[in-house]
Design an enzyme around this catalytic site. Sequence first.
Site, PDB file in Angstrom:
ATOM      1  N   PRO A   1       0.764  -1.152  -0.140  1.00 35.53           N
ATOM      2  CA  PRO A   1      -0.028  -0.144  -0.114  1.00 35.53           C
ATOM      3  C   PRO A   1       0.863   1.377   0.004  1.00 35.53           C
ATOM      4  O   PRO A   1       0.265   2.372   0.169  1.00 35.53           O
ATOM      5  CB  PRO A   1      -0.906   0.007   1.493  1.00 35.53           C
ATOM      6  CG  PRO A   1       0.127  -0.978   2.234  1.00 35.53           C
ATOM      7  CD  PRO A   1       0.762  -1.956   1.594  1.00 35.53           C
ATOM      8  N   GLY A   2       2.054   1.211  -0.106  1.00 33.86           N
ATOM      9  CA  GLY A   2       2.721   2.192  -0.482  1.00 33.86           C
ATOM     10  C   GLY A   2       3.817   2.843   0.840  1.00 33.86           C
ATOM     11  O   GLY A   2       4.016   4.171   0.641  1.00 33.86           O
TER      12      GLY A   2
ATOM     13  N   CYS B   1       8.692  -9.126   5.335  1.00 32.20           N
ATOM     14  CA  CYS B   1       8.395  -9.005   6.566  1.00 32.20           C
ATOM     15  C   CYS B   1       8.574 -10.450   7.149  1.00 32.20           C
ATOM     16  O   CYS B   1       7.408 -10.730   7.911  1.00 32.20           O
ATOM     17  CB  CYS B   1       7.348  -8.046   6.790  1.00 32.20           C
ATOM     18  SG  CYS B   1       5.789  -8.761   5.816  1.00 32.20           S
TER      19      CYS B   1
END
Length: 479
Positions: free
Chosen positions: A293-294, A417
Amino acid sequence: MENQKTQSFTPSNQENGSRKKGTEYSKNLYEDARSCAVKILCRCERTDSYLEKLIDAELKNDTLNDFDKALLNEISHGVIRWMRRLDWFLNGFYRGNYEKCLPEVRNAMRVALYQILFLNKIPYSAAVNEAVEFIKRIHGEKHAGVVNGLLRTIIRTLENLVWPTREIDEVNYLGIIQSHPNWMVNRWIKRFGFDEAVKLCEENNKRPVMALRVNTIKISTSFFEEYLKTKNLYYKNGNYLDNFFTTKTMSKIYTDDYFKQGFFSIQDESAGLAAKLLSPEKDELIIDVCSAPGGKTSYISEMMNNQGQIIAVDKYLSRIEVMQKNFERLGVKNAKVIHDDISDPRTAELKDLLIGKADKVLVDAPCSGLGVLSKKPDIKWKREPDDIVQLQKLQIEILENALKYLKPEGKIIYSTCTTETEENMNVIENFLNAHPEFSIENAADFVPEKVVNKDGCIELFPHIHNTDGAFSARLTRRK
């Protein structure tokens, strides 16, 4: 071993004062926080929907007051986080095949037992009665009686509950006590040893802190600190980066004026460290091939002071739309968003125009997410061991495809992640074997040395670094 009642949730006076009983109750099946939590848990089990999205949908429900919404969030996360431990006790007390009991019954008992074992300020009677009344409405007196009897038996025997023992099977013991699947704790015990595996699991089960990044394009960090003080929020400065902060809670954050004006974002330091490793310059062309999502893209834009150009690519249109809104809020001016798939490009930019043009490419690869279990506990139950193998193949493919957009002297940054070696160092080793002209550039030249492993990559573990688990490597062509 963690005892019962180790975590607390403080209700408002409405818990005991505003709940109406009997005929005064609405006939809506999902009229309160606990029944909404049951609905969420059932949907989470039956579908591929992620917990956060299911909770967000319910939080838009105008019939729930602020306390109900907080309780819903607490119970939904808590039950998913501790589901295996809850099921250990429920299965032990259930007469019959617990696995075959109706989903609403099973999850209503989980919701009640979570409150009994973990929420200090919720009366046992409230937890039991709400579960019984809900099941009575949805499945009748017989099932309600089963729920009532089981929960009250557990309450009577709380001080003498039988726990699993490590001596018989330490993998199963740790899996139940710390509520993780056996395959996950088994690989961590083999990799880190039992004691370190315990610490990692314990950290995964903690309520996550809220990590915030100040948007220094719009405000200074000192200005933001004053803002946090005016809200009477306890906060801590980031451990590794100056413009990051953590706080335990921040209610109604998405309607906060400073948030809406783009003065800050929700972002973990682990993501910030990956962006720092990129070390963007103001005149560069940077391609982020899995950008939505940036979060990292917007931080990179900030470090470039909105100069140069960033190409933000993502294959999912819904995530692209979220990213564009985030860019607008944060004032990102130098990013061009492209809806495309790096593995199967369709647009002219990825098929031709950008090949060999990028100074740096960021590959924030899809991964198992095992580094963010405290924030997304449902990942524990949605992942399988084979997922890591399949994801590694995808990660290698994306990294290989991203390479063609790099200038001869360009740099490529690979990040995830997750904490798992197969998705991290093994992917880098595979890439270096296929491309001996590349080598790892020591991350300690760009970020604090304490987050850099012996191979020169950023490697973060929740129980060691107080961040999400994450990995980042900076690759450069040999001169």
